[in-house]
Design a protein around this motif. Structure first.
Motif, short mmCIF file in Angstrom:
data_model
loop_
_atom_site.label_atom_id
_atom_site.label_comp_id
_atom_site.label_asym_id
_atom_site.label_seq_id
_atom_site.Cartn_x
_atom_site.Cartn_y
_atom_site.Cartn_z
N THR A 144 0.85 -1.18 0.00
CA THR A 144 0.00 0.00 0.00
C THR A 144 0.89 1.23 0.00
O THR A 144 1.93 1.25 0.65
N ILE A 145 0.48 2.24 -0.74
CA ILE A 145 1.25 3.47 -0.84
C ILE A 145 0.43 4.61 -0.28
O ILE A 145 -0.70 4.86 -0.72
N THR A 146 0.99 5.28 0.72
CA THR A 146 0.32 6.42 1.32
C THR A 146 1.09 7.69 0.97
O THR A 146 2.28 7.79 1.26
N ASP A 147 0.40 8.63 0.32
CA ASP A 147 1.06 9.86 -0.09
C ASP A 147 1.11 10.88 1.03
O ASP A 147 2.13 11.45 1.35
N VAL A 148 -0.05 11.13 1.63
CA VAL A 148 -0.14 12.22 2.59
C VAL A 148 -1.32 11.96 3.52
O VAL A 148 -2.26 11.25 3.17
N THR A 149 -1.25 12.50 4.73
CA THR A 149 -2.34 12.38 5.69
C THR A 149 -2.68 13.77 6.20
O THR A 149 -1.81 14.52 6.62
N TYR A 150 -3.96 14.13 6.12
CA TYR A 150 -4.42 15.41 6.67
C TYR A 150 -4.90 15.20 8.10
O TYR A 150 -5.79 14.39 8.35
N PHE A 151 -4.30 15.91 9.03
CA PHE A 151 -4.66 15.82 10.44
C PHE A 151 -5.36 17.08 10.89
O PHE A 151 -4.92 18.19 10.60
N ARG A 152 -6.44 16.90 11.64
CA ARG A 152 -7.02 18.03 12.38
C ARG A 152 -6.32 18.06 13.72
O ARG A 152 -6.87 17.74 14.76
N SER A 153 -5.05 18.45 13.71
CA SER A 153 -4.22 18.38 14.90
C SER A 153 -4.10 19.73 15.57
O SER A 153 -3.98 20.75 14.90
N LEU A 154 -4.11 19.70 16.88
CA LEU A 154 -3.83 20.91 17.63
C LEU A 154 -2.32 21.01 17.81
O LEU A 154 -1.55 20.14 17.44
N ALA A 155 -1.89 22.11 18.43
CA ALA A 155 -0.44 22.38 18.53
C ALA A 155 0.30 21.29 19.28
O ALA A 155 1.49 21.07 19.08
N SER A 156 -0.39 20.58 20.17
CA SER A 156 0.29 19.59 21.01
C SER A 156 0.51 18.26 20.30
O SER A 156 1.16 17.37 20.84
N ALA A 157 -0.03 18.10 19.09
CA ALA A 157 0.16 16.85 18.36
C ALA A 157 1.57 16.82 17.77
O ALA A 157 1.92 17.64 16.94
N ILE A 170 -4.09 1.25 -3.39
CA ILE A 170 -4.06 -0.20 -3.33
C ILE A 170 -4.17 -0.71 -4.76
O ILE A 170 -5.21 -0.58 -5.40
N GLY A 171 -3.07 -1.28 -5.26
CA GLY A 171 -3.01 -1.61 -6.67
C GLY A 171 -3.00 -0.31 -7.45
O GLY A 171 -2.14 0.53 -7.26
N ASN A 172 -3.99 -0.13 -8.32
CA ASN A 172 -4.13 1.13 -9.04
C ASN A 172 -5.34 1.92 -8.56
O ASN A 172 -5.78 2.87 -9.21
N GLN A 173 -5.88 1.51 -7.42
CA GLN A 173 -7.13 2.08 -6.95
C GLN A 173 -6.88 3.04 -5.79
O GLN A 173 -6.17 2.72 -4.84
N ASP A 174 -7.46 4.25 -5.86
CA ASP A 174 -7.40 5.20 -4.75
C ASP A 174 -8.44 4.82 -3.71
O ASP A 174 -9.61 4.58 -4.03
N MET A 175 -8.00 4.77 -2.45
CA MET A 175 -8.92 4.56 -1.34
C MET A 175 -8.74 5.70 -0.35
O MET A 175 -7.62 6.10 -0.05
N PHE A 176 -9.86 6.21 0.14
CA PHE A 176 -9.80 7.28 1.14
C PHE A 176 -10.34 6.75 2.47
O PHE A 176 -11.40 6.11 2.51
N PHE A 177 -9.61 7.03 3.52
CA PHE A 177 -9.98 6.61 4.87
C PHE A 177 -10.15 7.84 5.75
O PHE A 177 -9.34 8.77 5.68
N ILE A 178 -11.19 7.83 6.56
CA ILE A 178 -11.38 8.87 7.57
C ILE A 178 -11.33 8.18 8.93
O ILE A 178 -12.06 7.21 9.17
N ALA A 179 -10.47 8.68 9.81
CA ALA A 179 -10.35 8.13 11.16
C ALA A 179 -10.75 9.19 12.17
O ALA A 179 -10.33 10.35 12.07
N LEU A 180 -11.57 8.81 13.12
CA LEU A 180 -12.10 9.74 14.11
C LEU A 180 -11.58 9.40 15.50
O LEU A 180 -11.40 8.23 15.84
N SER A 181 -11.37 10.42 16.27
CA SER A 181 -10.98 10.22 17.66
C SER A 181 -12.21 9.83 18.47
O SER A 181 -13.22 10.53 18.47
N LEU A 182 -12.11 8.70 19.15
CA LEU A 182 -13.24 8.21 19.94
C LEU A 182 -13.03 8.59 21.40
O LEU A 182 -11.92 8.64 21.89
N GLY A 183 -14.11 8.83 22.08
CA GLY A 183 -13.99 9.23 23.49
C GLY A 183 -15.25 9.97 23.90
O GLY A 183 -16.34 9.42 23.89
N THR A 184 -15.10 11.25 24.21
CA THR A 184 -16.24 12.01 24.73
C THR A 184 -16.86 12.95 23.70
O THR A 184 -17.77 13.71 24.03
#
Length: 403
Positions: A73-86, A194-208
């Protein structure tokens, strides 16, 4: 038979997956930082006992360190909704988790006909310059048009979206959730090839986090997927460029979740009444703050009215927790549905599925796989059958002799 060879890259991935620095792992295992670095860079091979120690400390199966990946699998870039402490380490740990998810998706793809990616082709050349009023207005107009285009493609009309997670998954975007420190990372999205196919994943922070904020997080990440480049190193862009992209993703999330015509019609009855916003929150499934932001964006309330409302929100303590906020859990995601289907149709059982994952180089403990795929606890649990060492004697005939 393939020869067992220690895979240093996997040691590095396991360490980063657990969010540990070289120094931290060295201190926990009494193996020098220099030695671990040599192992990770495949300049040296650890002794068997040291692999056992690393395996135990990282809580990763021993065999993991002697495997190669069956799928690339090839990952180009990841966009994070990160605060300064990340930190970069925090972000890397989450990105590696999504790489594991992508590999497991590819294994399941051999059995399951997943929805194909269904997103519109859009042209977006957003303006980054805050001083360029005309350019910013054009950017807002483009984003409004793109949000309408997505809603039309997905058949959403201009109504509130009842289940955004399902809507994304139905259109080929994978949604999962990780246990993260919420003050560091809210959500992130990643494109994996994955192969020649673009896949997009969204990951969420779980908690409160409540439903309204999680919905906004998902829509924000969809904004990145549609609007922004996926072939550049985000470490190389300026802070101003990154802030502009975050603002554009927020604009998209607002426009997508709160369509201009229908939301404006709703809000115009009492545009500055926070009690009314509290009432509409149940309908639109977004936060009061997001609705206030959208009202201001549409020109329904003035700058002064918006600032006054935000001061009232702060005074009420609603910045962090609004009325009606309760921790929100994701619904069963597409992975849970896929594995339930495989087990129900007796294609594989949990034991067999774990063996299939291992065959393809995904050798992790059951609990980690359940967490990565956001499965219900125990989905992949199975009891080992004990070998039979006794059996019944053959029946005797009436005379007492054996048959």
């Amino acid at each position: 038979m393939d020869k067992k060879i220690f895979n240093g890259k996997r040691l590095k991935n396991a360490r980063l997956y657990r969010g540990l620095t070289l120094t931290e792992l060295a201190n926990r295992t009494d193996i020098s930082k220099q030695s671990i670095s040599l192992y990770e860079n495949e300049k040296n091979v650890p002794e068997h006992q040291r692999v056992q120690k690393l395996s135990a400390e990282l809580n990763i199966p021993y065999d993991f360190f002697f495997q190669k990946d069956s799928f690339e699998t090839i990952t180009d870039v990841t966009y994070f909704r990160s605060l300064a402490s990340a930190t970069k380490l925090d972000r890397t740990a989450q990105s590696i988790k999504l790489d594991f998810v992508a590999k497991m998706y590819e294994v399941l793809y051999e059995y399951i006909d997943f929805p194909v990616l269904n997103i519109p082709n859009v042209e977006f050349d957003g303006i980054d310059d805050e001083c360029d009023d005309q350019g910013l207005e054009e950017t807002r107009s483009q984003i409004e048009e793109i949000s309408i285009k997505v809603r039309e493609l997905w058949g959403l009309g201009d109504n509130p979206i009842k289940n955004l997670q399902f809507t994304l998954e139905k259109n080929g975007i994978i949604v999962t959730g990780f246990s993260t420190e919420e003050d560091k990372i809210d959500a992130f999205s990643q494109r994996t090839i994955i192969g020649n196919q673009d896949m997009f994943f969204i990951a969420l922070s779980l908690g409160t986090r409540p439903e309204g904020r999680i919905n906004f997080d998902m829509a924000h990440e969809l904004g990145h997927i549609l609007l922004h480049p996926w072939s550049e190193n985000l470490e190389l862009i300026t802070k101003e460029e990154f802030k502009a992209r975050e603002k554009q993703a927020n604009m998209f999330a607002s426009a997508f979740l709160l369509p201009k015509t229908s939301f404006a019609k709703d809000i115009q009855a009492y545009p500055t009444d926070l009690k009314y916003y509290q009432f509409l929150k149940k309908k639109w499934k977004v936060s009061i703050q997001a609705m206030a932001y959208r009202s201001h964006q549409l020109g329904i309330i003035s700058d002064n009215q918006f600032q006054y409302m935000m001061r009232q929100i702060s005074k009420n303590g609603w910045r962090t927790k609004e009325p009606g906020d309760f921790p929100h859990k994701l619904n069963d995601n597409i992975f849970q549905g896929a594995i339930n289907l495989l087990i129900k149709e007796e294609i594989v059982d949990p034991k067999k599925l774990l063996q299939v994952f291992k065959k393809h180089g995904i050798t992790l403990y059951r609990q980690d796989i359940e967490d990565l795929l956001h499965l219900k606890e125990g989905t992949l649990f199975f009891e080992e059958e004990k070998p039979k060492i006794i059996q019944l004697k053959r029946p005797y005939d009436e005379s007492g002799g054996s048959e």
